[in-house]
Design an enzyme around this catalytic site. Structure first.
Site, PDB file in Angstrom:
ATOM      1  N   ARG A 178       0.832  -1.205   0.000  1.00  0.00           N
ATOM      2  CA  ARG A 178       0.000   0.000   0.000  1.00  0.00           C
ATOM      3  C   ARG A 178       0.862   1.249   0.000  1.00  0.00           C
ATOM      4  O   ARG A 178       0.570   2.212  -0.708  1.00  0.00           O
ATOM      5  CB  ARG A 178      -0.951   0.013   1.205  1.00  0.00           C
ATOM      6  N   ASN A 191      -6.179  -2.796   2.534  1.00  0.00           N
ATOM      7  CA  ASN A 191      -6.202  -4.248   2.618  1.00  0.00           C
ATOM      8  C   ASN A 191      -7.654  -4.711   2.711  1.00  0.00           C
ATOM      9  O   ASN A 191      -8.472  -4.062   3.364  1.00  0.00           O
ATOM     10  CB  ASN A 191      -5.448  -4.738   3.848  1.00  0.00           C
TER      11      ASN A 191
END
Length: 95
Positions: free
Chosen positions: A24, A42
């Site tokens: 990320r 996520n």
């Protein structure tokens, strides 16, 4: 406005070993370099969901990077959906 200049919204679901490896953060850095707004988070099933808005060209480049071999972890596949930008995103964040 030409197709290269039009804005778009990309939603991509990335599967593989992409959680707990800095994916990320890496996605955020690439998106900011491309001038995109949005987020990466996520999901409960182990994927990372990426939503990015900006020029279609920049969104396509981000998608290519997500599918590339230089990502953290291991990407086994990416599914994408294109839609009209909503214009409600500011910056690019990790959720």
């Amino acid at each position: 406005m030409t197709e290269n200049q039009e804005n778009a919204r990309l939603t991509a679901w990335v599967r593989g070993r992409v959680q707990g490896v800095g994916f990320r953060w890496w996605t955020r850095a690439r998106a900011l370099e491309l001038g995109l707004t949005g987020w990466a988070r996520n999901t409960d099933d182990g994927r990372v969901e990426v939503v990015a808005e900006g020029s279609r060209v920049s969104c396509v480049k981000l998608l290519e990077l997500l599918r590339g071999c230089d990502t953290p972890g291991r990407v086994d596949g990416v599914v994408e959906r294109w839609s009209e930008p909503r214009g409600s995103l500011g910056g690019f964040v990790e959720r």
